[in-house]
Design a protein around this motif. Structure first.
Motif, PDB file in Angstrom:
ATOM      1  N   GLY A  32       0.900  -1.312  -0.010  1.00  0.00           N
ATOM      2  CA  GLY A  32       0.083   0.073  -0.221  1.00  0.00           C
ATOM      3  C   GLY A  32       0.727   1.197  -0.064  1.00  0.00           C
ATOM      4  N   GLU A  33       2.135   1.107  -0.110  1.00  0.00           N
ATOM      5  CA  GLU A  33       2.923   2.247   0.083  1.00  0.00           C
ATOM      6  C   GLU A  33       3.150   2.724  -1.260  1.00  0.00           C
ATOM      7  N   ALA A  34       3.500   4.076  -1.486  1.00  0.00           N
ATOM      8  CA  ALA A  34       4.104   4.585  -2.898  1.00  0.00           C
ATOM      9  C   ALA A  34       5.438   4.483  -2.984  1.00  0.00           C
ATOM     10  N   VAL A  35       5.878   3.902  -4.277  1.00  0.00           N
ATOM     11  CA  VAL A  35       7.179   3.821  -4.303  1.00  0.00           C
ATOM     12  C   VAL A  35       7.836   5.281  -4.268  1.00  0.00           C
ATOM     13  N   ASP A  36       9.042   5.490  -3.783  1.00  0.00           N
ATOM     14  CA  ASP A  36       9.711   6.731  -3.904  1.00  0.00           C
ATOM     15  C   ASP A  36      11.192   6.661  -4.187  1.00  0.00           C
ATOM     16  N   ARG A  37      11.218   5.296  -4.409  1.00  0.00           N
ATOM     17  CA  ARG A  37      12.889   5.154  -4.788  1.00  0.00           C
ATOM     18  C   ARG A  37      12.811   3.955  -5.745  1.00  0.00           C
ATOM     19  N   ALA A  38      13.357   4.016  -6.777  1.00  0.00           N
ATOM     20  CA  ALA A  38      13.772   2.649  -7.608  1.00  0.00           C
ATOM     21  C   ALA A  38      15.014   2.521  -7.860  1.00  0.00           C
ATOM     22  N   VAL A  39      15.355   1.262  -8.413  1.00  0.00           N
ATOM     23  CA  VAL A  39      16.876   1.022  -9.062  1.00  0.00           C
ATOM     24  C   VAL A  39      17.063  -0.036 -10.091  1.00  0.00           C
ATOM     25  N   ALA A  40      18.022   0.436 -10.891  1.00  0.00           N
ATOM     26  CA  ALA A  40      18.184  -0.355 -12.013  1.00  0.00           C
ATOM     27  C   ALA A  40      19.803  -0.735 -11.822  1.00  0.00           C
ATOM     28  N   VAL A  41      20.177  -2.081 -11.755  1.00  0.00           N
ATOM     29  CA  VAL A  41      21.548  -2.429 -11.817  1.00  0.00           C
ATOM     30  C   VAL A  41      21.651  -2.871 -13.333  1.00  0.00           C
ATOM     31  N   LEU A  42      22.732  -2.356 -13.964  1.00  0.00           N
ATOM     32  CA  LEU A  42      23.025  -2.461 -15.720  1.00  0.00           C
ATOM     33  C   LEU A  42      24.100  -3.742 -15.829  1.00  0.00           C
ATOM     34  N   HIS A  43      23.415  -4.582 -16.556  1.00  0.00           N
ATOM     35  CA  HIS A  43      24.492  -5.671 -16.936  1.00  0.00           C
ATOM     36  C   HIS A  43      24.795  -5.470 -18.324  1.00  0.00           C
ATOM     37  N   PRO A  44      26.086  -6.147 -18.713  1.00  0.00           N
ATOM     38  CA  PRO A  44      26.415  -5.858 -20.173  1.00  0.00           C
ATOM     39  C   PRO A  44      25.723  -6.909 -20.889  1.00  0.00           C
ATOM     40  N   THR A  45      25.334  -6.701 -22.128  1.00  0.00           N
ATOM     41  CA  THR A  45      24.964  -7.612 -23.204  1.00  0.00           C
ATOM     42  C   THR A  45      26.135  -8.317 -23.734  1.00  0.00           C
ATOM     43  N   GLU A  46      25.786  -9.492 -24.262  1.00  0.00           N
ATOM     44  CA  GLU A  46      26.957 -10.336 -24.969  1.00  0.00           C
ATOM     45  C   GLU A  46      28.014  -9.558 -25.589  1.00  0.00           C
ATOM     46  N   GLY A  47      29.200  -9.910 -25.329  1.00  0.00           N
ATOM     47  CA  GLY A  47      30.284  -9.215 -25.790  1.00  0.00           C
ATOM     48  C   GLY A  47      30.516  -7.630 -25.518  1.00  0.00           C
ATOM     49  N   ASN A  48      29.842  -7.260 -24.261  1.00  0.00           N
ATOM     50  CA  ASN A  48      30.228  -5.962 -24.038  1.00  0.00           C
ATOM     51  C   ASN A  48      30.599  -5.974 -22.585  1.00  0.00           C
ATOM     52  N   GLN A  49      31.124  -4.863 -22.044  1.00  0.00           N
ATOM     53  CA  GLN A  49      31.761  -4.571 -20.679  1.00  0.00           C
ATOM     54  C   GLN A  49      30.976  -3.718 -19.925  1.00  0.00           C
ATOM     55  N   THR A  50      29.775  -3.139 -20.566  1.00  0.00           N
ATOM     56  CA  THR A  50      29.138  -1.727 -19.821  1.00  0.00           C
ATOM     57  C   THR A  50      28.596  -2.412 -18.375  1.00  0.00           C
ATOM     58  N   THR A  51      28.608  -1.596 -17.543  1.00  0.00           N
ATOM     59  CA  THR A  51      27.963  -1.839 -16.238  1.00  0.00           C
ATOM     60  C   THR A  51      27.681  -0.650 -15.316  1.00  0.00           C
ATOM     61  N   GLY A  52      26.725  -0.495 -14.480  1.00  0.00           N
ATOM     62  CA  GLY A  52      26.249   0.605 -13.875  1.00  0.00           C
ATOM     63  C   GLY A  52      25.169   0.405 -12.990  1.00  0.00           C
ATOM     64  N   THR A  53      24.745   1.507 -12.255  1.00  0.00           N
ATOM     65  CA  THR A  53      23.792   1.781 -11.430  1.00  0.00           C
ATOM     66  C   THR A  53      22.834   2.843 -11.783  1.00  0.00           C
TER      67      THR A  53
END
Ligand code: CU
Ligand code: ZN
Length: 183
Positions: A32-53
């Motif tokens: 019942g509580e509103a979302v006030d914070r959301a997060v995405a953890v970035l994972h690299p696609t095949e053959g790539n090295q990109t990561t992040g938050t």
């Protein structure tokens, strides 16, 4: 003998306590509580090295978006919220197109009419790192147009903010599902 029984009992107690306590705790956090914070953890696609938050935080004037990404070629990289929170395809295409709940054209993040997912570009330095901060008054964390459960995508190329419907930003380097953050 007694000590073995004691430990068996103790382990059973800890197990039961964990199993019983976990769902109650989860309900307390979201029920019942509103979302006030959301997060995405970035994972690299095949053959790539990109990561992040990427962190989305509700503030008085909208949603503060802060991203820290590394493993990029120096320069600009298209940065969007895509419609599906599905990063299963090796090339990230399972996340679908840009999140566009209002049927607007693709544009830059400061345009009046844009895809909700149009966040513009990350700009990576010579070390391949990008730091992005934006206060956005369109992105929604709650309601029928919420971004929670969708995906953030980082692209190989620059979003030209004009070409329909993708900004011609090229392949997908990283994908991360947007979830409710632990406060
Ligand atoms: Cu994209
Ligand atoms: Zn778009």
């Amino acid at each position: 003998m007694n000590s073995i029984r004691y430990w068996k009992g103790f382990i059973a107690f800890v197990f039961l306590a964990t199993v019983l306590a976990a769902p109650v705790h989860a309900e307390e956090m979201t029920d019942g509580e509103a979302v006030d914070r959301a997060v995405a953890v970035l994972h690299p696609t095949e053959g790539n090295q990109t990561t992040g938050t990427v962190i989305f935080t509700a503030v008085a004037d909208g949603v503060q978006i802060e991203a820290t990404v590394e493993g990029l070629e120096p320069g600009k990289h298209g940065f969007h919220i895509h419609v599906l929170g599905d990063c299963t395809a090796p090339d990230g295409t399972s996340a679908g197109g840009h999140y566009n709940p209002d049927g607007h054209p693709h544009a830059g993040p400061d345009q009046d009419k844009r895809h909700m997912g149009d966040l513009g570009n990350l700009e990576a330095n010579q070390m391949g790192r990008a730091h992005y901060v934006r206060l956005d008054d369109y992105v929604a964390l709650n309601g029928p147009k919420s971004i929670v459960g969708r995906a953030v995508i980082v692209h190989a190329g620059e979003d030209d903010l004009t070409t329909q419907p993708t900004g011609n930003a090229g392949g997908r380097l990283a994908c991360g599902v947007i979830g409710i953050a632990n406060p």
